[in-house]
Design a protein around this motif. Structure first.
Motif, short mmCIF file in Angstrom:
data_model
loop_
_atom_site.label_atom_id
_atom_site.label_comp_id
_atom_site.label_asym_id
_atom_site.label_seq_id
_atom_site.Cartn_x
_atom_site.Cartn_y
_atom_site.Cartn_z
N ALA A 36 0.83 -1.20 0.00
CA ALA A 36 0.00 0.00 0.00
C ALA A 36 0.87 1.25 0.00
N GLY A 37 1.94 1.22 0.77
CA GLY A 37 2.85 2.36 0.79
C GLY A 37 3.53 2.58 -0.54
N LEU A 38 3.90 1.48 -1.20
CA LEU A 38 4.54 1.61 -2.51
C LEU A 38 3.58 2.17 -3.55
N VAL A 39 2.29 1.89 -3.39
CA VAL A 39 1.30 2.47 -4.30
C VAL A 39 1.25 3.98 -4.13
N MET A 40 1.39 4.45 -2.88
CA MET A 40 1.33 5.88 -2.60
C MET A 40 2.61 6.61 -2.98
N ALA A 41 3.73 5.91 -2.99
CA ALA A 41 5.03 6.56 -3.17
C ALA A 41 5.15 7.36 -4.46
N PRO A 42 4.67 6.87 -5.61
CA PRO A 42 4.85 7.66 -6.84
C PRO A 42 4.22 9.05 -6.79
N SER A 43 3.17 9.22 -5.98
CA SER A 43 2.53 10.54 -5.92
C SER A 43 3.49 11.59 -5.39
N GLY A 83 -12.22 12.51 -8.53
CA GLY A 83 -13.30 12.03 -9.39
C GLY A 83 -12.92 10.75 -10.11
N LEU A 84 -11.68 10.69 -10.56
CA LEU A 84 -11.17 9.50 -11.21
C LEU A 84 -11.18 8.31 -10.26
N ASN A 85 -10.78 8.55 -9.01
CA ASN A 85 -10.70 7.47 -8.03
C ASN A 85 -12.08 6.97 -7.62
N VAL A 86 -13.07 7.85 -7.60
CA VAL A 86 -14.43 7.42 -7.29
C VAL A 86 -14.92 6.40 -8.32
N LEU A 87 -14.50 6.60 -9.57
CA LEU A 87 -14.92 5.71 -10.65
C LEU A 87 -14.05 4.47 -10.78
N LEU A 88 -12.77 4.59 -10.44
CA LEU A 88 -11.82 3.49 -10.61
C LEU A 88 -11.29 3.04 -9.26
N MET A 89 -11.81 1.92 -8.76
CA MET A 89 -11.40 1.41 -7.45
C MET A 89 -11.19 -0.10 -7.47
N ASP A 90 -10.99 -0.69 -8.64
CA ASP A 90 -11.00 -2.15 -8.75
C ASP A 90 -9.62 -2.77 -8.88
N GLU A 91 -8.63 -2.00 -9.31
CA GLU A 91 -7.29 -2.54 -9.54
C GLU A 91 -6.25 -1.67 -8.84
N VAL A 92 -5.09 -2.27 -8.55
CA VAL A 92 -4.03 -1.52 -7.88
C VAL A 92 -3.61 -0.33 -8.74
N LEU A 99 -2.70 5.51 -10.40
CA LEU A 99 -3.05 6.59 -11.31
C LEU A 99 -3.72 7.75 -10.58
N ALA A 100 -4.73 7.43 -9.76
CA ALA A 100 -5.47 8.49 -9.07
C ALA A 100 -4.57 9.25 -8.11
N SER A 101 -3.72 8.54 -7.35
CA SER A 101 -2.86 9.21 -6.38
C SER A 101 -1.83 10.10 -7.09
N VAL A 126 -2.32 11.66 -10.01
CA VAL A 126 -3.05 12.85 -10.46
C VAL A 126 -3.27 13.80 -9.29
N ILE A 127 -3.71 13.25 -8.16
CA ILE A 127 -3.92 14.09 -6.97
C ILE A 127 -2.59 14.71 -6.53
N GLY A 128 -1.53 13.91 -6.55
CA GLY A 128 -0.22 14.42 -6.17
C GLY A 128 0.25 15.55 -7.07
N ALA A 129 -0.04 15.44 -8.37
CA ALA A 129 0.32 16.52 -9.29
C ALA A 129 -0.39 17.81 -8.90
N GLY A 130 -1.67 17.70 -8.59
CA GLY A 130 -2.42 18.90 -8.19
C GLY A 130 -1.93 19.48 -6.89
N ILE A 131 -1.63 18.61 -5.93
CA ILE A 131 -1.11 19.09 -4.65
C ILE A 131 0.23 19.78 -4.84
N GLY A 132 1.07 19.25 -5.73
CA GLY A 132 2.35 19.89 -6.01
C GLY A 132 2.17 21.31 -6.52
N PHE A 133 1.19 21.51 -7.39
CA PHE A 133 0.90 22.85 -7.89
C PHE A 133 0.43 23.77 -6.77
#
Length: 492
Positions: free
Chosen positions: A316-323, A359-368, A373-375, A377-384
């Motif tokens: 789970a942590g590795l999934v979050m790391a790319p953000s 919004g993307l994550n609300v629709l896509l919650m079935d695969e790692v 992808l969603a994190s 995108v969110i990370g890109a926005g937070i960086g801005f």
């Protein structure tokens, strides 16, 4: 007024220090501090056993850090403006090291809480670092450097979870804190050796009464927010703390308006660019933290629930790391947008990107990969957004108040994350499902929290729309007043 004169009245005759290493050193210090904030997440469930304490008592190992950070951040910012930002930065890193050692030696509740509180006192590092950049870097480098330092908060948070999980899975749990202490020592030595002391000082007397009043009000407020779900939102304790926070903070505000040298210059914070940016920061803080509350849980829930993915904490942590890496990679892009269009536009773009990610994550919650992808995108926005907010603040206040102003903005984001945690806790506790003998947060509950993250980001966008596009100098420029760069910083 020239950039040289903005640094100090004698800056034209004093050679500028070499600043090539300042940005990476300050970014590293920011990453170390943000790593500390996620340090105990892998062992939260085991802390009662490790410390021979109840679960509610062991939770103070997290709460103590939150409360100490809330109090220390604005206080360190003001002390940095008065006595030297590098000096306060070194003190903050020293508190991180001492707190890590205390926690590393602890096997019971009280020293663990004390160590975690000392670690929380280091949370002023990032706003202090941004303030040092304004004092030391030329205007053309300030925007990109500020974005990098701001992104270090997200990088540390994203990398902290897998790093802490890896350590906790393979070593004694005390190794988490010894690792934090070692990294803190490295950061402390680097700051001492390579970061120059700012020559911008306000001097004067520290507002002890104001600091005590603000600390009391913030502790009451954040205790009510963070512990309300445990105590009951309608309980006398929770309502009493909310009432006490309101009364104390109102009295504190009235006092700060009357004192000659206040801890927080409320007249400066009432300027539209500062006030509206701080309000937007609360919403952005809420939006940022919603991701951290939902994605790791969904990834770790058993697949048999029908919506969990059965991943380990490390996975789970590795999934979050790319953000976090995305935040750092886009920091220069954020600075370029701010330079071309102004930080207001950057903040609004970032808020929209965050909303799109949720919004993307609300629709896509079935695969790692959906969560990766969603994190990202969110990370890109937070960086801005995190690159834009300090630029907006520095564009509206004189450099002699930069430390306090940036620290207050950081505090506003922290309040947003605290509210997000409380709201998510309520939603997930109410929207549950049965899984054998257990009651677990339901899929609809997770989708609701993600949707609230999107709403918070859109709220931040709407608030940011009211920020003045351009602003003249924050105050009349004099040889000793560095407000002459306010208009430059607002465009940087």
């Amino acid at each position: 007024m020239s950039d040289a004169l903005d640094r100090s009245p004698t800056a034209g005759t004093v050679p500028r220090p070499r600043t090539g290493a300042v940005v990476p050193v300050l970014a590293f210090a920011g990453i170390v501090v943000s790593l500390m904030q996620t340090l105990v997440i892998p062992i939260v469930g085991q802390l009662p056993q490790y410390l021979n304490a109840t679960a509610s008592d062991a939770a103070w190992a997290v709460t103590a850090t939150l409360l100490a950070a809330a109090v220390a951040t604005p206080v360190m910012g003001r002390l940095g403006d008065m006595y030297g930002k590098r000096r306060m930065l070194l003190l903050s890193m020293a508190m991180l090291v001492v707190g890590s050692v205390v926690a590393g030696l602890s096997d019971s509740l009280v020293p663990m809480i004390a160590g975690r509180a000392l670690q929380g006192l280091s949370s002023g590092v990032i706003p202090l670092g941004i303030s040092i950049l304004r004092d030391e870097l030329p205007a053309e480098r300030l925007g990109s450097a500020t974005a990098v330092i701001s992104a270090s908060l997200g990088v540390g948070g994203a990398l902290g979870l897998p790093t802490a999980a890896l350590i906790a899975d393979n070593f004694d749990w005390h190794a988490l804190f010894w690792t934090s202490a070692a990294l803190g020592v490295v950061a402390l030595v680097l700051v001492a050796a390579l970061v120059p002391e700012s020559r911008v000082r306000t001097g004067g007397r520290f507002d002890v009464t104001g600091a005590a009043g603000m600390a009391t009000g913030l502790v009451c407020l954040l205790l009510a927010i963070s512990k309300g779900a445990d105590w009951g939102w309608a309980s006398g304790t929770t309502l009493g703390l909310f009432a006490a926070a309101a009364a104390v903070l109102v009295a504190w505000g009235l006092f700060e308006l009357r004192v000659d040298q206040p801890l927080v210059d409320l007249r400066s914070t009432a300027r539209p660019q500062v006030l509206i940016t701080n309000l937007a920061s609360v919403a952005i803080g809420f939006a940022m933290f919603s991701m951290s509350l939902v994605i790791p849980q969904l990834l770790q829930l058993p697949e048999r629930t029908g919506y969990g993915l059965g991943q380990s904490l490390l996975s789970a942590g590795l999934v979050m790391a790319p953000s976090g890496l995305v935040m750092m990679a886009l920091a220069p892009v954020s600075a370029l947008v701010s330079r071309a269009k102004g930080p207001k536009v950057t903040l609004m773009i970032g808020a929209l990107v965050v909303a799109a990610g949720y919004g993307l994550n609300v629709l896509l919650m079935d695969e790692v990969w959906h969560f990766v992808l969603a994190s990202c995108v969110i990370g890109a926005g937070i960086g801005f957004t995190y690159g834009a907010m300090p630029a907006l603040i520095m564009g509206a206040v004189p450099a002699s108040e930069t430390g306090a102003a940036n620290s207050l903005n950081t505090l506003m984001r922290s309040i947003g994350t605290s509210v997000a945690s409380a709201v998510a806790g309520v939603v997930l506790a109410q929207m549950t499902t049965r899984f054998g003998p257990y009651t677990l947060p339901g899929e609809d509950g997770f989708r609701t929290v993600l949707a609230l993250g999107a709403v918070a980001a859109l709220t931040g966008f709407a608030i940011a729309a009211f920020i003045p596009r351009r602003r003249a100098a924050a105050a009349p420029a004099t040889a000793g007043d560095v407000s002459g760069t306010a208009a430059e910083a607002s465009r940087a």
